[in-house]
Scaffold this motif. Sequence first.
Motif, short mmCIF file in Angstrom:
data_model
loop_
_atom_site.label_atom_id
_atom_site.label_comp_id
_atom_site.label_asym_id
_atom_site.label_seq_id
_atom_site.Cartn_x
_atom_site.Cartn_y
_atom_site.Cartn_z
N VAL A 86 0.84 -1.20 0.00
CA VAL A 86 0.00 0.00 0.00
C VAL A 86 0.88 1.25 0.00
N TYR A 87 1.86 1.29 0.90
CA TYR A 87 2.77 2.43 0.94
C TYR A 87 3.57 2.53 -0.36
N ARG A 117 4.70 5.33 -5.52
CA ARG A 117 4.74 5.32 -6.98
C ARG A 117 3.75 6.31 -7.58
N ALA A 118 2.61 6.52 -6.90
CA ALA A 118 1.60 7.46 -7.38
C ALA A 118 1.93 8.90 -6.98
N GLU A 119 3.08 9.08 -6.34
CA GLU A 119 3.56 10.38 -5.90
C GLU A 119 2.62 11.06 -4.92
N ARG A 120 1.92 10.24 -4.12
CA ARG A 120 1.08 10.76 -3.04
C ARG A 120 1.87 10.87 -1.74
N ASP A 155 7.92 10.18 4.13
CA ASP A 155 6.61 10.43 4.73
C ASP A 155 6.00 9.20 5.39
N VAL A 156 6.43 8.01 4.99
CA VAL A 156 5.86 6.81 5.59
C VAL A 156 6.49 6.60 6.97
N PRO A 157 5.80 5.92 7.87
CA PRO A 157 6.38 5.68 9.20
C PRO A 157 7.76 5.02 9.11
N GLU A 158 8.61 5.37 10.02
CA GLU A 158 10.01 4.94 9.97
C GLU A 158 10.17 3.42 9.91
N VAL A 159 9.33 2.68 10.62
CA VAL A 159 9.47 1.22 10.62
C VAL A 159 9.13 0.62 9.26
N TYR A 160 8.43 1.35 8.40
CA TYR A 160 8.06 0.85 7.08
C TYR A 160 9.04 1.26 5.99
N GLN A 161 9.94 2.19 6.25
CA GLN A 161 10.78 2.72 5.18
C GLN A 161 11.64 1.66 4.52
N VAL A 162 12.34 0.84 5.30
CA VAL A 162 13.20 -0.20 4.71
C VAL A 162 12.36 -1.29 4.03
#
Length: 44
Positions: A10-11, A16-19, A24-31
């Motif tokens: 989802v993130y 990819r949709a440049e939203r 901007d995503v939570p730090e635990v999701y970045q990697v």
Amino acid sequence: MKVKEYMIPVYALLIRAERRTIEDVPEVYQVPVAEHMAEQIEEN
């Protein structure tokens, strides 16, 4: 915060949709999101 596997694509889609940007995503999701996007690029 615990990583929920269903949120990774989802993130990635939002990025990819440049939203959103990776920052901007939570730090635990970045990697995990970056790895998911890299896998998508390698498959193509």
